[in-house]
Motif scaffolding. Sequence first.
Motif, PDB file in Angstrom:
ATOM      1  N   ALA A  25      39.683  50.754  32.340  1.00  0.00           N
ATOM      2  CA  ALA A  25      39.100  49.341  32.296  1.00  0.00           C
ATOM      3  C   ALA A  25      37.910  49.274  31.386  1.00  0.00           C
ATOM      4  N   HIS A  26      37.132  50.501  30.477  1.00  0.00           N
ATOM      5  CA  HIS A  26      36.643  49.881  29.053  1.00  0.00           C
ATOM      6  C   HIS A  26      37.472  50.203  27.675  1.00  0.00           C
ATOM      7  N   TYR A  27      38.375  50.679  27.377  1.00  0.00           N
ATOM      8  CA  TYR A  27      39.168  51.777  26.551  1.00  0.00           C
ATOM      9  C   TYR A  27      40.639  50.584  26.440  1.00  0.00           C
ATOM     10  N   PRO A  28      41.132  50.902  25.194  1.00  0.00           N
ATOM     11  CA  PRO A  28      42.490  50.367  24.935  1.00  0.00           C
ATOM     12  C   PRO A  28      43.761  51.378  25.495  1.00  0.00           C
ATOM     13  N   LEU A  29      43.712  51.719  26.619  1.00  0.00           N
ATOM     14  CA  LEU A  29      44.489  52.534  26.520  1.00  0.00           C
ATOM     15  C   LEU A  29      45.987  51.983  27.270  1.00  0.00           C
ATOM     16  N   PRO A  30      46.716  52.416  26.750  1.00  0.00           N
ATOM     17  CA  PRO A  30      48.800  52.200  27.162  1.00  0.00           C
ATOM     18  C   PRO A  30      49.478  52.433  28.419  1.00  0.00           C
ATOM     19  N   LEU A  31      48.190  52.703  29.380  1.00  0.00           N
ATOM     20  CA  LEU A  31      48.790  53.081  30.560  1.00  0.00           C
ATOM     21  C   LEU A  31      47.718  52.713  31.941  1.00  0.00           C
ATOM     22  N   SER A  32      48.217  53.316  33.004  1.00  0.00           N
ATOM     23  CA  SER A  32      47.357  52.832  33.769  1.00  0.00           C
ATOM     24  C   SER A  32      46.594  53.985  34.739  1.00  0.00           C
TER      25      SER A  32
END
Length: 219
Positions: free
Chosen positions: A58-65
């Motif tokens: 929710a807080h970082y631009p991560l390309p995964l769920s």
Amino acid sequence: MLQGVIFDHDGTLVDSERKHYLLWVQLLAEYGCDFPEDEYKAHLAGVPTHFNAEYLVAHYPLPLSAEELFAKRELLTLGAFGKDACPLIPDAQTLVEWVAARSLKMAIATGASALEVQPTLTQHGFAQYFPIVATREDVTHAKPAPDVYLHALQQMQLDADACIAIEDSPTGLRSALAAGLPCIVVLNEYSRGLDFSGATVVVNSMQAAQQWLTEHYGL
């Protein structure tokens, strides 16, 4: 009269929080993200891993769920925690032995997996003191839900008012309180300054927890 003591595991019996933090640092670095230790202390220390994953997605631009991040973290956890025990919190062994010497029932109630707790039981010799170990595999809902404490109480065959919990995090405290348990909070470097409203007592060391138990219960 006090009949049982239920210990949290991570941050209470073993000094594991920095190791947990560094695994998240390693994982987020794969996606070019820096993860400050202060943020971990404020939001994720003492919180079950799957909630950590939800927060980070929710807080970082991560390309995964969150589920995918949790699965990757579980692989790292297996390698980091499944073989070698973390060092004990100062005076944890003394307190554990002291409680056992008073013939009180003892249990561990943790949001960690059984795999993570096993090295503590075997390598630190704690298996002899903790015949009951309630882990995340034993319950549907992790801390701060009361489930893991309720499960431990059921196995101990004791009511909540006959026991006390020992915790180090706000999440663990809320879990213990929701189960109807009084709770001693033992602060560590990852929990100082956090909100422990509702705790029976907040102390700075295991030695101070032992002193409080001695004075309060006449042990």
